[in-house]
Design a protein around this motif. Structure first.
Motif, PDB file in Angstrom:
ATOM      1  N   CYS A   1       0.837  -1.212   0.000  1.00 47.57           N
ATOM      2  CA  CYS A   1       0.000   0.000   0.000  1.00 47.57           C
ATOM      3  C   CYS A   1       0.867   1.254   0.000  1.00 47.57           C
ATOM      4  CB  CYS A   1      -0.921   0.011   1.219  1.00 47.57           C
ATOM      5  SG  CYS A   1      -2.231  -1.232   1.179  1.00 47.57           S
ATOM      6  N   VAL A   2       1.933   1.248   0.790  1.00 50.11           N
ATOM      7  CA  VAL A   2       2.850   2.393   0.824  1.00 50.11           C
ATOM      8  C   VAL A   2       3.494   2.592  -0.545  1.00 50.11           C
ATOM      9  CG1 VAL A   2       5.006   3.261   1.805  1.00 50.11           C
ATOM     10  CG2 VAL A   2       3.290   2.232   3.297  1.00 50.11           C
TER      11      VAL A   2
ATOM     12  N   LEU B   1       0.903   4.122  -2.959  1.00 46.09           N
ATOM     13  CA  LEU B   1       0.667   5.532  -2.673  1.00 46.09           C
ATOM     14  C   LEU B   1       1.871   6.383  -3.087  1.00 46.09           C
ATOM     15  CD1 LEU B   1      -1.228   7.646  -1.380  1.00 46.09           C
ATOM     16  CD2 LEU B   1      -0.070   7.197   0.796  1.00 46.09           C
ATOM     17  N   SER B   2       3.072   5.943  -2.727  1.00 52.05           N
ATOM     18  CA  SER B   2       4.267   6.740  -3.027  1.00 52.05           C
ATOM     19  C   SER B   2       4.551   6.779  -4.532  1.00 52.05           C
ATOM     20  CB  SER B   2       5.472   6.169  -2.274  1.00 52.05           C
ATOM     21  OG  SER B   2       5.684   4.819  -2.601  1.00 52.05           O
TER      22      SER B   2
ATOM     23  N   ALA C   1     -11.415   4.812  -2.482  1.00 54.82           N
ATOM     24  CA  ALA C   1     -10.476   5.912  -2.295  1.00 54.82           C
ATOM     25  C   ALA C   1     -10.940   7.140  -3.061  1.00 54.82           C
ATOM     26  CB  ALA C   1      -9.077   5.505  -2.748  1.00 54.82           C
TER      27      ALA C   1
ATOM     28  N   SER D   1      -5.212  -4.356   2.655  1.00 56.78           N
ATOM     29  CA  SER D   1      -5.083  -3.396   1.552  1.00 56.78           C
ATOM     30  C   SER D   1      -6.402  -2.701   1.242  1.00 56.78           C
ATOM     31  CB  SER D   1      -4.565  -4.101   0.294  1.00 56.78           C
ATOM     32  OG  SER D   1      -3.216  -4.461   0.430  1.00 56.78           O
TER      33      SER D   1
ATOM     34  N   LEU E   1      -6.572   0.022   3.950  1.00 56.67           N
ATOM     35  CA  LEU E   1      -5.553   1.072   3.914  1.00 56.67           C
ATOM     36  C   LEU E   1      -5.597   1.880   2.616  1.00 56.67           C
ATOM     37  CD1 LEU E   1      -2.443  -0.653   5.537  1.00 56.67           C
ATOM     38  CD2 LEU E   1      -4.264   0.688   6.609  1.00 56.67           C
ATOM     39  N   LEU E   2      -5.828   1.219   1.489  1.00 56.21           N
ATOM     40  CA  LEU E   2      -5.887   1.958   0.226  1.00 56.21           C
ATOM     41  C   LEU E   2      -7.094   2.873   0.172  1.00 56.21           C
ATOM     42  CD1 LEU E   2      -4.771  -0.769  -2.348  1.00 56.21           C
ATOM     43  CD2 LEU E   2      -3.472   1.205  -1.544  1.00 56.21           C
TER      44      LEU E   2
ATOM     45  N   GLY F   1      -6.115   5.713   1.990  1.00 55.83           N
ATOM     46  CA  GLY F   1      -5.062   6.371   1.219  1.00 55.83           C
ATOM     47  C   GLY F   1      -5.572   7.519   0.371  1.00 55.83           C
TER      48      GLY F   1
ATOM     49  N   PHE G   1      -4.907  10.576   2.350  1.00 55.04           N
ATOM     50  CA  PHE G   1      -3.488  10.908   2.402  1.00 55.04           C
ATOM     51  C   PHE G   1      -2.995  11.472   1.071  1.00 55.04           C
ATOM     52  CE2 PHE G   1      -3.710   8.056   6.039  1.00 55.04           C
ATOM     53  CZ  PHE G   1      -2.916   8.732   6.963  1.00 55.04           C
ATOM     54  N   MET G   2      -3.528  10.975  -0.048  1.00 53.69           N
ATOM     55  CA  MET G   2      -3.097  11.479  -1.346  1.00 53.69           C
ATOM     56  C   MET G   2      -3.463  12.951  -1.490  1.00 53.69           C
ATOM     57  SD  MET G   2      -1.407  10.393  -3.918  1.00 53.69           S
ATOM     58  CE  MET G   2      -1.018  10.907  -5.594  1.00 53.69           C
TER      59      MET G   2
END
Length: 561
Positions: free
Chosen positions: A100-101, A104-105, A134, A545, A548-549, A552, A555-556
């Motif tokens: 997931c990190v 996102l990154s 998301a 996932s 968290l996604l 995310g 966070f995005m």
């Protein structure tokens, strides 16, 4: 006629909403050689098309449907998500967090490289990762940025444009990479790896039960020279220590006997016995005549679903359960795990966890005895605990409201994030204490499908006017950058799963499919392997996932902002 249609849809936007779903949903199910666009993509595209009529529709409508969808997602993954936090699922959960990190990154780096604004960046992330939920959280986060109505609408339009242009490859990419490229890249012979895993999982200590699903029922008349005559039922059943064998009933003259372990067999008895075909043939090769006795053979073949809720069964293997007296007389035909309903292979060393659904066959009295020590029969397929469901959504929304400011950046879980977490708690609570909060699987599916597609339809209709302009602005580059944002994390996941986490060759591809929330990839892997073993690596990463996604998306927007 056209003027009347366009005027009606503008004045009655609810009709446009229903029309969008009615046209978009069936288009998503059309496919060619196994490929489909998916209902989310086609509903969004139809919404964007109808939205060209400049229809104004309340965003509150979309928010309500989206909250229902998030509750259903959380409720479905709850048991597996909580289990992932325990020791036995820690490595797979950590792997999913890392994937997931990376997703996102990678999306953030690509968006920054291209110079995209918040809307395009968040849409690229949601589409490349194929996380429709998301998209909803990003939409809510954008509305909380304090922009003008025109800027907010333009940014949400960019979000929809980017999502629509990257979602298609986001769906196809992981399927091809994991199921086709993955075995070659990692040098895995998938069928052989699964057979080897099954062999290890099938190593039985003396006295353990065999796989529960290979069984038949036969009736034999015992003659005086039959080896079983004079022996007790318990002795006959124990004569094949590595294979489960059950004497179900005995016809003795005019009597129909339901035997206990101490019942002694006599010459002339007609015995109904269930077990593996080869074992029965070997056991009754002398002194017994196979007969057709309709009454003795009348064992129910329709399965009963049992939800595992008892703590004593959590983490136990099928071999352990087979030793229990309460499981005598039943056979397991199917195991389903997680919100995706992934089928788990039935092997002696397969571990059972809370929330798993076991489909068993046998006589009602045997099933009742097994249910008492395993969990509860899943007969609640019609009634939904409406109060518990809507109260959970309300409480989750209240939990997500608080906001803190760090370095001038507002940080909040958001109403949507709160509802997702509340749904996880409710799903886990239901799997462990099934006294309230029931939401049947059919209702859960309906909420997910209708909630998501209605929300996507609202987004599409609202963003219609800005979509064409957005495509002209970013063009093909957005699609190509979306391919990068999808491909890089999935390829890295394969390598990290194999060489860093050192997952078993039979499980690593399932772990990658789960972490990429690609259920179609799991299906192709299972077909390629001719085994359900890869599903053992799918459920925990999928639950982690999926959660968290979704978050995310918030966070995005924060990172891009």
């Amino acid at each position: 006629m056209w003027n009347w249609i366009s005027t009606t849809l503008r004045e009655q936007p609810e009709i446009a909403l229903f029309l969008t779903i009615a046209l978009g949903y069936p288009l998503g199910n059309l496919g060619y050689r196994g490929f489909t666009l998916g209902t989310v993509t086609t509903t969004l595209l139809v919404g964007l098309l109808i939205g060209q009529l400049d229809i104004e529709i309340s965003q509150t409508v979309g928010s309500v449907f989206f909250l229902l969808f998030l509750f259903a997602i959380g409720y479905g993954v709850g048991p597996q998500f909580v289990r992932a936090l325990k020791r036995d699922g820690a490595s797979q959960a950590l792997f999913a967090v890392l994937v997931c990190v990376m997703m996102l990154s990678t999306a953030y780096g690509v968006a920054r490289f291209a110079g995209y604004d918040v809307g395009y960046g968040a849409g690229l992330f949601a589409g490349a990762a194929t996380v429709s939920s998301a998209l909803g959280l990003s939409t809510n986060a954008i509305r909380g940025l304090g922009l003008s109505p025109e800027e907010t609408r333009s940014m949400i339009g960019a979000l929809s444009t980017a999502f629509a242009m990257t979602y298609i490859y986001g769906t196809i990419g992981p399927i091809v990479i994991i199921s086709q490229i993955g075995p070659r890249l990692l040098r895995i012979n998938l069928p052989s790896a699964c057979r080897a895993y099954e062999a290890r999982m099938g190593e039985l200590p003396r006295g353990a039960g065999s796989s529960w699903h290979h069984f038949i029922v036969r009736t034999y008349r015992l003659t005086a020279d039959a080896p079983q005559v004079g022996r007790t039922v318990g002795e006959v059943e124990a004569s094949t220590p590595n294979v489960r064998l059950f004497v179900d009933r005995i016809r003795r003259g005019e009597q129909m006997i339901t035997p206990s372990e101490d019942t002694r067999l006599e010459a002339g008895d007609i015995v109904s016995i269930a077990g593996v075909r080869g074992t029965l043939r070997s056991l009754f090769r002398t002194g017994a005549e196979e007969v057709e006795d309709a009454e003795l053979l009348a064992i129910p073949t329709e399965g009963v679903d049992i939800v595992v809720t008892k703590r004593a069964c959590d983490g136990r293997t099928l071999a352990d359960l087979a030793r229990m007296k309460s499981t005598h007389g039943i056979f397991l035909t199917r195991i389903r795990r997680g919100s995706s309903g992934a089928e788990i292979p039935i092997l002696p060393q397969t571990e059972i966890h809370r929330g798993d659904i076991l489909t068993v066959v046998g006589r009602s009295q045997h099933i009742r005895a097994a249910t008492n020590i395993i969990g509860r029969a899943d007969f609640s397929i019609t009634e939904t605990d409406i109060t518990a469901m809507f109260l959970t959504i309300a409480i989750g929304a209240l939990i997500g409201l608080p906001m803190v400011t760090v370095g001038g950046v507002p940080i909040t879980l958001s109403i949507a994030g709160g509802v997702l977490i509340a749904g996880i708690v409710a799903g886990w609570q239901r799997s462990t204490h099934p006294t309230f909060g029931n939401v049947p699987a059919g209702v859960l599916w309906f909420i997910k499908v209708v909630g998501l597609n209605a929300f996507i339809a609202v987004i599409g209709i609202s963003s219609g006017p800005s979509f064409v302009e957005g495509v002209r602005e970013v063009g093909l580059s957005l699609f190509l950058l979306g391919m990068v944002a999808t491909t890089v994390p999935v390829l890295l996941a394969l390598l990290i799963g194999k060489y860093v986490f050192r997952f078993d060759d039979a499980l690593v591809l399932g772990c990658c499919a789960g972490a990429s929330i690609s259920t179609p990839a799991l299906g192709l892997i299972a077909d390629k392997a001719r085994s359900q073993v890869p599903a053992l690596g799918y459920t925990v990463p999928y639950a982690v996932s999926n959660t968290l996604l979704t978050i995310g998306g918030i966070f995005m927007v924060m990172l891009m902002g």
